[in-house]
Design an enzyme around this catalytic site. Structure first.
Site, PDB file in Angstrom:
ATOM      1  N   GLY A 152      58.058  52.525  60.591  1.00 43.08           N
ATOM      2  CA  GLY A 152      56.948  51.438  60.576  1.00 43.08           C
ATOM      3  C   GLY A 152      57.377  50.094  60.619  1.00 43.08           C
ATOM      4  O   GLY A 152      56.845  49.267  61.144  1.00 43.08           O
ATOM      5  N   GLY A 185      62.420  56.263  63.269  1.00 44.29           N
ATOM      6  CA  GLY A 185      61.573  57.517  63.322  1.00 44.29           C
ATOM      7  C   GLY A 185      61.994  58.785  64.004  1.00 44.29           C
ATOM      8  O   GLY A 185      63.314  59.018  63.974  1.00 44.29           O
TER       9      GLY A 185
END
Ligand code: AMP
Length: 396
Positions: A376, A353
């Site tokens: 995720g 991320g």
């Protein structure tokens, strides 16, 4: 739940005969694009090269399949895989054929690599439609999943196809699982987890698992609000869901029981508005005024956190310490990133991320043991959840 064994021990491309086979290769080429539609970070493309090279050496006929963005089942021109196809072709120094619809596919030269257009242009993809999955699998003899970043989604091109053809992990996928697994399973101590960023609800579950593994937890970014409020230090004005405060309180209590240290920032950078050029000040966390917002960790916290990192043997970092995209609030994140990159004899893992983006921006990628390509998916793995994209592959 510390570790989920269902996530390990799957066959990879090195465990089966793939020589001269037709391969459906699922990659995660969901790369960030700038306003001109150019790829702003190609790490996910570069990380897929070892699998591709292995398939090329084995004279496979390759059909790459990926999604890009959220077209929601519609053809959206600016989410075409064209720029990805071009970049991959440059990196491999080979032509790549971009195919519009998988059902148009006819036999191509063995030497040509094919890429299917954005699989999420088909609404059946996210519905995990079995007919669509069968169509996709008809292209190939073997399915190779190298899309670690999409492994937490059960879609037609991640799990659906595995019902129809033998399915194994690619080299990137198995590397990610091995490294993340080693964090959950007997990491060298002391193990420090740094958790920050904005998506508190996504990360609090990760803390549930990490609290059983880590010796130190460092909290920064938006997460700090929740914990500082749970500690009853301040922030009457900030609207935080009651269940999150309750959860943070539970984690604080549990950490005491387990003799784990949860380190909150003792001081922070605050502003009156959420704006790039807002006036800011460095203040003790228990002195924040009710109309002030936390934008970064403060100088004293940076020193304290660096000291904890100096005494760690394994470090996992997910989520920036502040709004690093804005210069005035990037100091905490950048200082810790530089510090981490200079540490010796430590295993350092970046959990994907925006934290991965920080290391890319600072050109520090080569000084870290592992930067995960998942966002995720990495978080769900660290929570101890089963990743459907991995669970559906052949057992070893
Ligand atoms: P995440 O994807 O959850 O890791 O969140 C990353 C985002 O968190 C970045 O875009 C940061 O700007 C943002 N962020 C970090 N600290 C804060 C904060 N204190 N307040 C608001 N946003 C923050």
């Amino acid at each position: 739940m510390v570790n989920n064994l269902k996530n390990i021990n799957k066959k990879t491309i090195q465990d089966i005969n793939i020589n001269k086979k037709r391969i459906l290769l699922r990659t995660d080429y969901n790369v960030p694009l700038d306003t001109n539609g150019n790829i702003s970070d190609d790490i996910r493309i570069r990380e897929s090269l070892p699998t591709l090279q292995y398939l090329i050496e084995n004279e496979c006929k390759i059909y790459i399949c990926s999604h890009l963005g959220r077209p929601n089942g519609k053809i959206i021109k600016k989410l075409s895989l064209k720029p990805v196809c071009k970049r991959l072709s440059e990196l491999l120094n080979k032509p790549i054929n971009l195919l519009n619809m998988h059902n148009e596919i006819t036999d191509t030269d063995t030497d040509t690599i094919n890429m299917l257009e954005n699989v999420r242009f088909n609404k059946e993809e996210e519905e995990n439609n079995p007919n669509f999955a069968r169509k996709l699998s008809n292209i190939a003899d073997i399915f190779v999943n190298d899309a670690f970043g999409t492994a937490h989604r059960a879609h037609a091109s991640t799990t659906g196809v595995t019902k129809f053809i033998p399915s194994v992990a690619g080299l990137l996928f198995s590397k990610e699982i091995k490294i993340l697994n080693s964090l959950l399973d007997k990491p060298e101590k002391p193990f420090t987890a740094i958790i920050g960023g904005a998506k508190v609800s996504d990360k609090i579950g990760v803390l549930d698992n990490l609290i059983n593994i880590a010796q130190n937890i460092i909290i920064g970014g938006g997460m700090a609000y929740t914990f500082i409020k749970a500690e009853k230090l301040i922030l009457k004005n900030i609207d935080i869901a009651d269940n999150e405060i309750k959860h943070a309180k539970y984690l604080i209590e549990k950490s005491k029981e387990l003799n784990i240290t949860i380190n909150l920032p003792k001081d922070v950078i605050v502003t009156k508005e959420f704006q790039e050029n807002a006036k800011f000040r460095n203040v003790a966390s228990n002195n924040i005024k009710t109309n002030e917002l936390i934008m970064d960790i403060g100088d004293e916290s940076i020193l304290k956190f660096k000291d904890i990192l100096n005494n760690s043997k394994t470090i996992l970092w997910n989520g920036p310490m502040g709004v690093f995209e804005w210069k005035n609030f990037s100091n905490g994140t950048y200082q810790l990133a530089n510090h981490l990159s200079n540490l010796k004899n430590v295993t350092t893992v970046i959990g994907g991320g925006s934290t991965a983006e920080v290391f890319g921006k600072l050109n520090l990628e080569n000084y870290i043991s592992h930067i995960s390509t998942g966002g995720g998916a990495t978080l769900e793995f660290l929570e101890g959840k089963i990743l459907p994209g991995y669970a559906s592959l052949l057992n070893n």
